[in-house]
Design a protein around this motif. Sequence first.
Motif, mmCIF file in Angstrom:
data_model
loop_
_atom_site.group_PDB
_atom_site.id
_atom_site.type_symbol
_atom_site.label_atom_id
_atom_site.label_comp_id
_atom_site.label_asym_id
_atom_site.label_seq_id
_atom_site.Cartn_x
_atom_site.Cartn_y
_atom_site.Cartn_z
ATOM 1 N N ASN A 33 -26.821 8.917 25.972
ATOM 2 C CA ASN A 33 -28.216 9.223 26.297
ATOM 3 C C ASN A 33 -28.901 9.952 25.155
ATOM 4 O O ASN A 33 -30.109 9.774 24.927
ATOM 5 C CB ASN A 33 -28.260 10.085 27.558
ATOM 6 N N ASN A 38 -30.030 3.728 27.570
ATOM 7 C CA ASN A 38 -30.258 3.879 29.004
ATOM 8 C C ASN A 38 -28.996 3.472 29.761
ATOM 9 O O ASN A 38 -28.048 2.930 29.164
ATOM 10 C CB ASN A 38 -31.474 3.051 29.448
ATOM 11 N N PRO A 39 -28.925 3.718 31.081
ATOM 12 C CA PRO A 39 -27.710 3.405 31.837
ATOM 13 C C PRO A 39 -27.255 1.950 31.721
ATOM 14 O O PRO A 39 -26.052 1.681 31.662
ATOM 15 C CB PRO A 39 -28.103 3.752 33.283
ATOM 16 N N LEU A 40 -28.200 1.003 31.662
ATOM 17 C CA LEU A 40 -27.825 -0.401 31.533
ATOM 18 C C LEU A 40 -27.148 -0.660 30.185
ATOM 19 O O LEU A 40 -26.133 -1.360 30.105
ATOM 20 C CB LEU A 40 -29.052 -1.296 31.689
ATOM 21 N N GLN A 41 -27.705 -0.101 29.137
ATOM 22 C CA GLN A 41 -27.123 -0.289 27.809
ATOM 23 C C GLN A 41 -25.748 0.360 27.708
ATOM 24 O O GLN A 41 -24.823 -0.187 27.098
ATOM 25 C CB GLN A 41 -28.065 0.289 26.751
ATOM 26 N N ALA A 43 -23.721 0.767 30.221
ATOM 27 C CA ALA A 43 -22.826 -0.087 31.011
ATOM 28 C C ALA A 43 -22.372 -1.292 30.203
ATOM 29 O O ALA A 43 -21.177 -1.641 30.191
ATOM 30 C CB ALA A 43 -23.533 -0.533 32.289
ATOM 31 N N LEU A 44 -23.297 -1.942 29.520
ATOM 32 C CA LEU A 44 -22.936 -3.112 28.704
ATOM 33 C C LEU A 44 -21.994 -2.721 27.568
ATOM 34 O O LEU A 44 -21.051 -3.460 27.247
ATOM 35 C CB LEU A 44 -24.210 -3.749 28.133
ATOM 36 N N SER A 46 -19.846 -0.254 27.621
ATOM 37 C CA SER A 46 -18.545 0.039 28.216
ATOM 38 C C SER A 46 -17.807 -1.232 28.622
ATOM 39 O O SER A 46 -16.572 -1.278 28.579
ATOM 40 C CB SER A 46 -18.721 0.942 29.439
ATOM 41 N N THR A 142 -16.516 2.727 33.039
ATOM 42 C CA THR A 142 -17.894 2.253 33.025
ATOM 43 C C THR A 142 -18.773 3.068 33.959
ATOM 44 O O THR A 142 -19.876 3.508 33.583
ATOM 45 C CB THR A 142 -17.949 0.767 33.432
ATOM 46 N N ILE A 146 -21.991 5.529 33.021
ATOM 47 C CA ILE A 146 -23.322 5.351 33.609
ATOM 48 C C ILE A 146 -23.808 6.654 34.239
ATOM 49 O O ILE A 146 -24.953 7.075 34.046
ATOM 50 C CB ILE A 146 -23.292 4.221 34.660
ATOM 51 N N CYS A 149 -24.696 9.160 31.557
ATOM 52 C CA CYS A 149 -25.984 8.847 30.940
ATOM 53 C C CYS A 149 -27.139 9.297 31.831
ATOM 54 O O CYS A 149 -28.124 9.859 31.347
ATOM 55 C CB CYS A 149 -26.074 7.345 30.670
#
Length: 245
Positions: A33, A38-41, A43-44, A46, A142, A146, A149
Amino acid sequence: MFSREHILSAFSAAVPIMLGYVAIGLPCGILGNTIGLNPLQVALLSILLYSGAGQFMIPNMFLAGSGVAAITASVSLVNTRQMLYAASFAPQCADSPRWLSALFAASVTDESYGVNTARFAEGNWSVDRALMVNLFSQSSWTISNIVGCAVGAAVDIPVSIAAFAMTAIFICLLVTQKFTSANIVAVVVAMAGVYLCKALGLTGPAILIGAIAGVVCALAFSAIFPRRATPATTAAAQASGGERP
């Protein structure tokens, strides 16, 4: 394959890894962060990269001003050990479908390697269960990233506190190594290389240069001074009818 019994046994084996990943996944997400992910990025990252040490290196090197090339090379170098982990499981994967073996090999980490190696040595373990250990572990990593972040975006947490988790990971990797002469050479040269680079103002590629210098010097040391078998080892080998190592 993937029966209820296999899933439960794999989950039981993965629980210690999953709990450990919560402890280091949260600060990793917080660091993500800090560089604007962001959380989506997160996650991807990870899911696609899935490298604890590598994911800590990315924000730390970015905040230190390292370029994309230096970050990519450093993370790639650190992750080369996972190829060796995966290759060591080739005998266990010989009779498994290629897709299963490939997915298992792609998701091996330091911790899951240790757990699965021990389970294969005990017997009554299969590649599908080993893969599920990897996937359970990755899921924990993962989710923790998230959450970290999201927490980092909501709460102002000092970066230095979160960043120390990466240092702790490398300390753990270091102390679990066998203290052979070659390993000691690698550690000393790598530390000296990083210090020298930073003293000369080469902050960005310092870790990469130090690591490469350490590995090269350790390989050279091993070639010049090969390990010799001890008298006890030689006697045991001769007694068992084996050849002298």
